[in-house]
Design an enzyme around this catalytic site. Structure first.
Site, mmCIF file in Angstrom:
data_model
loop_
_atom_site.group_PDB
_atom_site.id
_atom_site.type_symbol
_atom_site.label_atom_id
_atom_site.label_comp_id
_atom_site.label_asym_id
_atom_site.label_seq_id
_atom_site.Cartn_x
_atom_site.Cartn_y
_atom_site.Cartn_z
ATOM 1 N N SER A 268 1.001 -1.219 -0.672
ATOM 2 C CA SER A 268 0.012 0.133 -0.263
ATOM 3 C C SER A 268 0.847 1.545 0.354
ATOM 4 O O SER A 268 1.280 1.676 -0.672
ATOM 5 C CB SER A 268 -1.135 -0.029 0.932
ATOM 6 O OG SER A 268 -1.990 0.980 0.975
ATOM 7 N N LYS A 293 -0.652 -4.380 -3.904
ATOM 8 C CA LYS A 293 -1.049 -3.576 -3.405
ATOM 9 C C LYS A 293 -1.251 -2.277 -3.681
ATOM 10 O O LYS A 293 -1.072 -1.428 -3.289
ATOM 11 C CB LYS A 293 -1.616 -3.314 -2.121
ATOM 12 C CG LYS A 293 -3.726 -2.311 -1.488
ATOM 13 C CD LYS A 293 -3.590 -2.659 -0.635
ATOM 14 C CE LYS A 293 -5.403 -2.153 0.071
ATOM 15 N NZ LYS A 293 -5.353 -0.745 -0.226
#
Length: 363
Positions: A268, A293
């Site tokens: 992320s 991600k």
């Protein structure tokens, strides 16, 4: 106005998943679960049950519902919980990634590597990881949560843990060698960028450890990039077809040698940071491929102050690549599962980046 963004997901039993700024827009309800993806529900009058049902029906693996207190705790670095972090590889089991020393989970004998089988009787594999985290933190300090935990080839242990008020330790620093700072950032909560800046001050070399960092506040990730960059792009993303840019502040230290440690738990906002430093030729990445991600979540603040996080798009690194599904590849691979070996390798790489007139410290 700034768009709210969330890049965090698998967090320290709720250590830090948050947004940059406040969500914008007007309240409106989706007509179907397909229409929920990317919808802005700001101001919508939904009960917690209705919000959770929307998350479950959305088909969005990164969607999450956070109560007002959970959202404040996530962004502020304090949380009621049991003190364990969880992770899940593609099509794999939900596993305990880390246990906070002295926490309820540690006192119950839970150890890293064990499988989290159930949370309050619900099979963990049937829930998105964000929902597992939300359920672990689903009540105030003093409330209880029932867990089913299984060691390798052992029986499932049924445990009942009482949540406690915990403080997230997001930045830890040590000096593996004279003049070298190893700065481990576990998640991006409020104030993390300032802590990294202080930890790096005066160092002749920096190892930025992002292993196991599952994301958090994008503003803080960009702030950490600003410690080592003198302006310029960090990432770009699209929301409803509109291109947005994330840019480092001017004046960062572009001279200090920098190595970034990454692994499969780097995800992320941490992937955003690692990808920016790699693309800008500012750091050498050492370790293993990151999680992959690369999606953007927009938080919509509901009428009662709770937050619904929904995927709205993907981000790209300065060179135009997307880590979504593929991760960020390290420049120097390290043996998987050998944390000490990866750190030793990072220091060797750092020696090679040091100025010729600076003698590396003896190992």
């Amino acid at each position: 106005m700034t768009l709210g963004l969330v890049f965090g997901a698998v967090l320290f039993a709720g250590a830090a998943s948050g947004a940059w700024g406040e969500p914008i827009g007007s309240p409106r309800a989706p007509s179907s679960s397909d229409g929920l993806r990317g919808a802005d529900l700001t101001g919508a009058d939904l009960s917690p049950q209705e919000a959770r049902q929307l998350v479950g029906a959305s088909g969005d693996r990164w969607a999450a519902y956070l109560s007002p207190q959970q959202y404040r705790d996530f962004t502020g670095g304090r949380y009621p919980g049991v003190g364990l972090s969880v992770g899940r590889s593609a099509d794999g089991p939900t596993e305990v990634a880390e246990v906070l020393p002295g926490s309820p989970a540690a006192r119950a004998g839970i150890t890293a590597g064990e499988r989290l089988v159930t949370v309050d009787g619900v099979p963990a594999e049937e829930l998105p990881v964000t929902e597992v985290v939300s359920r672990l933190r689903g009540g105030p300090a003093g409330s209880a949560v029932a867990l089913g935990v299984q060691g390798e080839d052992g029986p499932v242990r049924e445990l009942r843990l009482t949540r406690a008020e915990l403080a997230a330790r997001e930045v830890e620093t040590d000096r593996p060698r004279p003049g070298v700072a190893r700065i481990a950032v576990h998640a991006f909560t409020e104030g993390v960028a300032d802590q990294v800046r202080a930890a790096a001050a005066g160092a002749r070399g920096v190892v930025l450890d992002l292993r196991g960092n599952s994301g958090g506040l994008v503003e803080e990730a960009v702030g950490v990039a600003s410690v080592f960059l003198d302006g310029g792009p960090v990432a770009s993303y699209q929301v409803h077809g509109e291109q947005r840019e994330l840019t480092a502040a001017a004046g960062g230290d572009t001279a200090v040698p920098l190595v970034v440690l990454v692994d499969g738990g780097t995800m992320s906002a941490a992937e955003l940071l690692a990808g920016a430093l790699q693309d800008r030729s500012r750091a050498v990445l050492v370790g293993a491929r990151t999680f992959g991600k690369g999606t953007v979540q927009q938080p919509s603040r509901l009428a009662d102050g709770s937050v619904l996080e929904l995927t709205v798009g993907r981000y790209r690194t300065p060179a135009g690549g997307s880590p979504d599904g593929t991760g960020v590849q390290p420049d120097v691979p390290a043996p998987a599962g050998d944390e000490d070996g990866a750190e030793t390798l990072a220091l060797k790489v750092l020696d090679g980046l040091s100025p010729a007139d600076q003698e590396p410290a003896a190992p």
